[in-house]
Write a protein that holds these residues in place. Structure first.
Motif, PDB file in Angstrom:
ATOM      1  N   GLU A  12       0.808  -1.215   0.000  1.00  0.00           N
ATOM      2  CA  GLU A  12       0.000   0.000   0.000  1.00  0.00           C
ATOM      3  C   GLU A  12       0.846   1.271   0.000  1.00  0.00           C
ATOM      4  N   VAL A  13       2.177   1.100   0.109  1.00  0.00           N
ATOM      5  CA  VAL A  13       3.118   2.221   0.152  1.00  0.00           C
ATOM      6  C   VAL A  13       2.653   3.229   1.199  1.00  0.00           C
ATOM      7  N   LEU A  14       2.748   2.808   2.455  1.00  0.00           N
ATOM      8  CA  LEU A  14       2.328   3.638   3.575  1.00  0.00           C
ATOM      9  C   LEU A  14       3.389   4.692   3.875  1.00  0.00           C
ATOM     10  N   ASP A  15       3.404   5.238   5.073  1.00  0.00           N
ATOM     11  CA  ASP A  15       4.273   6.363   5.419  1.00  0.00           C
ATOM     12  C   ASP A  15       5.741   6.006   5.163  1.00  0.00           C
ATOM     13  N   LEU A  16       6.307   6.578   4.111  1.00  0.00           N
ATOM     14  CA  LEU A  16       7.678   6.245   3.713  1.00  0.00           C
ATOM     15  C   LEU A  16       8.722   6.885   4.613  1.00  0.00           C
ATOM     16  N   ASN A  17       8.306   7.726   5.538  1.00  0.00           N
ATOM     17  CA  ASN A  17       9.274   8.313   6.466  1.00  0.00           C
ATOM     18  C   ASN A  17       9.928   7.244   7.339  1.00  0.00           C
ATOM     19  N   TYR A  18       9.199   6.132   7.565  1.00  0.00           N
ATOM     20  CA  TYR A  18       9.811   5.032   8.312  1.00  0.00           C
ATOM     21  C   TYR A  18      10.983   4.433   7.533  1.00  0.00           C
ATOM     22  N   LEU A  19      10.815   4.286   6.213  1.00  0.00           N
ATOM     23  CA  LEU A  19      11.922   3.812   5.382  1.00  0.00           C
ATOM     24  C   LEU A  19      13.064   4.815   5.394  1.00  0.00           C
ATOM     25  N   LEU A  20      12.719   6.082   5.344  1.00  0.00           N
ATOM     26  CA  LEU A  20      13.736   7.130   5.336  1.00  0.00           C
ATOM     27  C   LEU A  20      14.571   7.083   6.609  1.00  0.00           C
ATOM     28  N   ASP A  21      13.931   6.836   7.736  1.00  0.00           N
ATOM     29  CA  ASP A  21      14.658   6.737   8.997  1.00  0.00           C
ATOM     30  C   ASP A  21      15.665   5.591   8.958  1.00  0.00           C
ATOM     31  N   ASN A  22      15.275   4.465   8.350  1.00  0.00           N
ATOM     32  CA  ASN A  22      16.177   3.320   8.267  1.00  0.00           C
ATOM     33  C   ASN A  22      17.357   3.596   7.345  1.00  0.00           C
ATOM     34  N   ILE A  23      17.107   4.323   6.262  1.00  0.00           N
ATOM     35  CA  ILE A  23      18.198   4.651   5.346  1.00  0.00           C
ATOM     36  C   ILE A  23      19.195   5.575   6.011  1.00  0.00           C
ATOM     37  N   GLN A  24      18.701   6.551   6.761  1.00  0.00           N
ATOM     38  CA  GLN A  24      19.586   7.544   7.365  1.00  0.00           C
ATOM     39  C   GLN A  24      20.408   6.968   8.510  1.00  0.00           C
ATOM     40  N   ASP A  25      20.021   5.789   8.997  1.00  0.00           N
ATOM     41  CA  ASP A  25      20.807   5.142  10.035  1.00  0.00           C
ATOM     42  C   ASP A  25      22.110   4.571   9.489  1.00  0.00           C
ATOM     43  N   GLU A  26      22.187   4.386   8.174  1.00  0.00           N
ATOM     44  CA  GLU A  26      23.400   3.840   7.566  1.00  0.00           C
ATOM     45  C   GLU A  26      24.425   4.958   7.389  1.00  0.00           C
ATOM     46  N   PRO A  27      25.635   4.783   7.942  1.00  0.00           N
ATOM     47  CA  PRO A  27      26.635   5.876   7.961  1.00  0.00           C
ATOM     48  C   PRO A  27      26.973   6.431   6.582  1.00  0.00           C
ATOM     49  N   HIS A  28      27.132   5.559   5.571  1.00  0.00           N
ATOM     50  CA  HIS A  28      27.571   6.025   4.259  1.00  0.00           C
ATOM     51  C   HIS A  28      26.461   6.711   3.469  1.00  0.00           C
ATOM     52  N   LEU A  29      25.236   6.721   4.014  1.00  0.00           N
ATOM     53  CA  LEU A  29      24.129   7.370   3.313  1.00  0.00           C
ATOM     54  C   LEU A  29      23.672   8.663   3.977  1.00  0.00           C
ATOM     55  N   LYS A  30      24.309   9.035   5.076  1.00  0.00           N
ATOM     56  CA  LYS A  30      23.890  10.238   5.792  1.00  0.00           C
ATOM     57  C   LYS A  30      24.015  11.496   4.945  1.00  0.00           C
ATOM     58  N   LYS A  31      25.014  11.542   4.077  1.00  0.00           N
ATOM     59  CA  LYS A  31      25.213  12.749   3.270  1.00  0.00           C
ATOM     60  C   LYS A  31      24.129  12.911   2.201  1.00  0.00           C
ATOM     61  N   TYR A  32      23.343  11.842   1.972  1.00  0.00           N
ATOM     62  CA  TYR A  32      22.263  11.920   0.991  1.00  0.00           C
ATOM     63  C   TYR A  32      20.907  12.114   1.662  1.00  0.00           C
ATOM     64  N   LYS A  33      20.929  12.586   2.892  1.00  0.00           N
ATOM     65  CA  LYS A  33      19.698  12.715   3.667  1.00  0.00           C
ATOM     66  C   LYS A  33      18.661  13.586   2.969  1.00  0.00           C
ATOM     67  N   LYS A  34      19.052  14.759   2.498  1.00  0.00           N
ATOM     68  CA  LYS A  34      18.114  15.671   1.855  1.00  0.00           C
ATOM     69  C   LYS A  34      17.617  15.110   0.523  1.00  0.00           C
ATOM     70  N   LEU A  35      18.502  14.464  -0.218  1.00  0.00           N
ATOM     71  CA  LEU A  35      18.113  13.880  -1.501  1.00  0.00           C
ATOM     72  C   LEU A  35      17.084  12.774  -1.295  1.00  0.00           C
ATOM     73  N   ASN A  36      17.358  11.882  -0.348  1.00  0.00           N
ATOM     74  CA  ASN A  36      16.419  10.793  -0.075  1.00  0.00           C
ATOM     75  C   ASN A  36      15.072  11.320   0.405  1.00  0.00           C
ATOM     76  N   ALA A  37      15.106  12.363   1.226  1.00  0.00           N
ATOM     77  CA  ALA A  37      13.860  12.959   1.713  1.00  0.00           C
ATOM     78  C   ALA A  37      13.056  13.545   0.552  1.00  0.00           C
ATOM     79  N   ALA A  38      13.741  14.160  -0.396  1.00  0.00           N
ATOM     80  CA  ALA A  38      13.050  14.734  -1.559  1.00  0.00           C
ATOM     81  C   ALA A  38      12.444  13.643  -2.433  1.00  0.00           C
TER      82      ALA A  38
END
Length: 307
Positions: free
Chosen positions: A192-218
């Motif tokens: 159903e593609v529910l609240d994707l902010n939960y996925l975003l939180d999991n991605i941002q927990d990965e150290p090598h992806l922190k610099k892409y935080k704004k891009l992933n949020a967009a």
């Protein structure tokens, strides 16, 4: 004439789906013809009623024009676009037999996301009064990786906008989800593609992806703003799973409102299947292929209850 345009990335199970659907639909009384439009597919498990290889093959293109597989596939589809008279005459033979059509397309993503040749072919088919729905298959193992799942969402959204057809997104190979790791959320979170902010939180927990935080949020915001993408889980060897997909496709291309004789058989099966809610179907798959003891699952369930 009604039909399904089966598309999706390489290895997503398009040919297997066409094979399964070509066996499933006749059991309901629907006469089916499979059209192979993948010039690289020379090992067909199903009975092929129309094959693009009689017009052009990828191997010949790569040999004669010195192209790679990607460039060769694009050339083949452009060649088909230039030879629509041949395509129309071949399809007319199936049309006279009143066949329900399954179009098995190649697995090059570029053909569906930004190249125009496939869209132009489908537009011409619609002008010839073919009632089509796109069935976009995505391998369900992408659900086990938040980053990959967001990529799949973007690909699905781009394909929906590019193809301009009634569209059904399908999570294929649901029976193999457990082989690629446990899901972090309930399966209906992904379908159903529910609240994707939960996925975003999991991605941002990965150290090598922190610099892409704004891009992933967009990217997440883009998918949610369109609010078009959802999925139907599918396991080809399960009849009820195939029937759920078939119902979604029939609604999308208007087959339910046609005058085909086998509607009686479809209605009988519909009464039996619809007695159990779709959520319960998804729940069964979730319980079989997920670690339901995950704390994250509990958190998402609580948030859904509050909503």
């Amino acid at each position: 004439m009604f039909g399904q345009v089966v598309i999706g990335p390489p290895g997503s199970g398009k040919t297997t789906y066409c094979h399964g659907m070509s066996q499933f639909l006749p059991a309901l009384g629907r006469d089916v013809a499979v059209v192979n439009l993948d010039p690289a597919n020379d090992m067909l498990p199903y009975k092929c009623d129309l094959d693009i290889s009689t017009l052009i093959t990828l191997e010949d293109v790569m040999t004669s024009l010195k192209l790679g597989p990607n460039g060769g596939l694009i050339y083949c589809m452009e060649f088909l676009e230039k030879n629509m008279d041949w395509f129309q005459s071949e399809l007319q033979k199936l049309r006279e037999k009143k066949k329900y059509l399954l179009f098995d397309f190649p697995g090059q993503v570029e053909l569906y996301t930004h190249h125009n040749c496939v869209r132009n072919i489908l537009r011409q088919l619609q002008k010839w009064d073919y009632r089509l729905a796109a069935v976009h298959l995505v391998d369900s193992h992408y659900c086990s990786d938040p980053g990959k799942f967001i990529s799949v969402l973007l690909t699905s959204l781009s394909t929906m906008l590019q193809m301009e057809l009634p569209h059904v997104n399908v999570l294929s190979k649901c029976d193999l989800i457990e082989k690629f790791g446990k899901l972090q959320f309930n399966l209906d979170f992904y379908t159903e593609v529910l609240d994707l902010n939960y996925l975003l939180d999991n991605i941002q927990d990965e150290p090598h992806l922190k610099k892409y935080k704004k891009l992933n949020a967009a990217l997440v915001e883009l998918v949610q703003d369109y609010s078009l993408v959802s999925f139907v889980p599918c396991y080809v060897q399960d009849k009820e799973s195939m029937y759920r997909v078939m119902k979604q496709v029939d609604k999308a291309n208007g087959y339910l409102f046609g005058d085909v004789e086998e509607r009686n058989m479809t209605s009988l099966m519909s009464c039996a299947v619809e007695s159990e809610f779709e959520y319960e179907k998804i729940k069964d798959v979730r319980e079989k292929y997920m670690d339901t003891d995950s704390q994250v699952i509990s958190d998402v369930s609580d948030s859904e209850d509050m909503a």
